[in-house]
Design a protein around this motif. Sequence first.
Motif, PDB file in Angstrom:
ATOM      1  N   MET A   1       0.484  -8.996   0.655  1.00 53.62           N
ATOM      2  CA  MET A   1       0.463  -7.665   1.263  1.00 53.62           C
ATOM      3  C   MET A   1       1.837  -7.011   1.153  1.00 53.62           C
ATOM      4  O   MET A   1       1.932  -5.810   0.922  1.00 53.62           O
ATOM      5  N   GLN A   2       2.890  -7.806   1.311  1.00 44.73           N
ATOM      6  CA  GLN A   2       4.248  -7.267   1.210  1.00 44.73           C
ATOM      7  C   GLN A   2       4.531  -6.743  -0.193  1.00 44.73           C
ATOM      8  O   GLN A   2       5.365  -5.872  -0.368  1.00 44.73           O
ATOM      9  N   LYS A   3       3.811  -7.264  -1.173  1.00 43.29           N
ATOM     10  CA  LYS A   3       3.968  -6.789  -2.556  1.00 43.29           C
ATOM     11  C   LYS A   3       2.981  -5.668  -2.880  1.00 43.29           C
ATOM     12  O   LYS A   3       2.846  -5.273  -4.031  1.00 43.29           O
ATOM     13  N   GLY A   4       2.264  -5.183  -1.850  1.00 47.01           N
ATOM     14  CA  GLY A   4       1.388  -4.025  -2.035  1.00 47.01           C
ATOM     15  C   GLY A   4       0.008  -4.329  -2.582  1.00 47.01           C
ATOM     16  O   GLY A   4      -0.678  -3.416  -3.043  1.00 47.01           O
ATOM     17  N   GLN A   5      -0.424  -5.567  -2.522  1.00 49.32           N
ATOM     18  CA  GLN A   5      -1.739  -5.938  -3.038  1.00 49.32           C
ATOM     19  C   GLN A   5      -2.839  -5.504  -2.065  1.00 49.32           C
ATOM     20  O   GLN A   5      -2.975  -6.077  -0.986  1.00 49.32           O
ATOM     21  N   ASP A   6      -3.618  -4.506  -2.461  1.00 47.99           N
ATOM     22  CA  ASP A   6      -4.677  -4.001  -1.581  1.00 47.99           C
ATOM     23  C   ASP A   6      -5.764  -5.037  -1.316  1.00 47.99           C
ATOM     24  O   ASP A   6      -6.311  -5.091  -0.221  1.00 47.99           O
ATOM     25  N   TRP A   7      -6.091  -5.872  -2.310  1.00 50.17           N
ATOM     26  CA  TRP A   7      -7.120  -6.893  -2.093  1.00 50.17           C
ATOM     27  C   TRP A   7      -6.712  -7.823  -0.941  1.00 50.17           C
ATOM     28  O   TRP A   7      -7.559  -8.226  -0.144  1.00 50.17           O
ATOM     29  N   ALA A   8      -5.421  -8.147  -0.850  1.00 47.57           N
ATOM     30  CA  ALA A   8      -4.934  -9.017   0.217  1.00 47.57           C
ATOM     31  C   ALA A   8      -5.016  -8.295   1.565  1.00 47.57           C
ATOM     32  O   ALA A   8      -5.396  -8.891   2.578  1.00 47.57           O
ATOM     33  N   ARG A   9      -4.674  -7.026   1.562  1.00 46.39           N
ATOM     34  CA  ARG A   9      -4.716  -6.226   2.792  1.00 46.39           C
ATOM     35  C   ARG A   9      -6.150  -6.141   3.321  1.00 46.39           C
ATOM     36  O   ARG A   9      -6.402  -6.358   4.506  1.00 46.39           O
ATOM     37  N   TYR A  10      -7.095  -5.843   2.448  1.00 47.80           N
ATOM     38  CA  TYR A  10      -8.492  -5.724   2.883  1.00 47.80           C
ATOM     39  C   TYR A  10      -9.078  -7.077   3.292  1.00 47.80           C
ATOM     40  O   TYR A  10      -9.871  -7.158   4.237  1.00 47.80           O
ATOM     41  N   THR A  11      -8.684  -8.122   2.597  1.00 44.84           N
ATOM     42  CA  THR A  11      -9.138  -9.470   2.979  1.00 44.84           C
ATOM     43  C   THR A  11      -8.571  -9.840   4.342  1.00 44.84           C
ATOM     44  O   THR A  11      -9.277 -10.388   5.201  1.00 44.84           O
TER      45      THR A  11
END
Length: 157
Positions: A117-127
Amino acid sequence: MPLDKIPESVKVYSQFLHPVLMWVLFALTLYALYLGVQIRRTRAAEGDLKKELIKGKFNVKHYQIGSVVLALMVVGSIAGMVITYINNGKLFVGSHLLAGLSMTALIAVSASLSPFMQKGQDWARYTHITLNVVIVGLFSWQALTGVQIVQRIISKL
């Protein structure tokens, strides 16, 4: 130390440590949810509103509270099992225990997504969001079943 050497007063009062800790943890979890919502608001805001929301440092607070929630969830889950074993000589494998262990596993996975998430990965944020919504749902149910367990313990005193 053998279980029969533990003073009875310790056994009796220890049964209430897990429920009290879990209610505090539930409140912290809801606060972390609030902070997460504020982070989403900050991301979507523009202009002066965004500047004002940034001052709240919701991202830092969310990360800190989330870390405390993770630690307390793991410690609280283990403590609940240990206290149950000390008082009963066994664990009761039922929906309360299984849901609690599931919550502990889910929160570990959710926290492990932070670097992504800190690297801006939306898939991680939504998960992360999805897992935490499931955790809050399970936690709500756990609170109700936990109250029923506490009532049974009190009725046996």
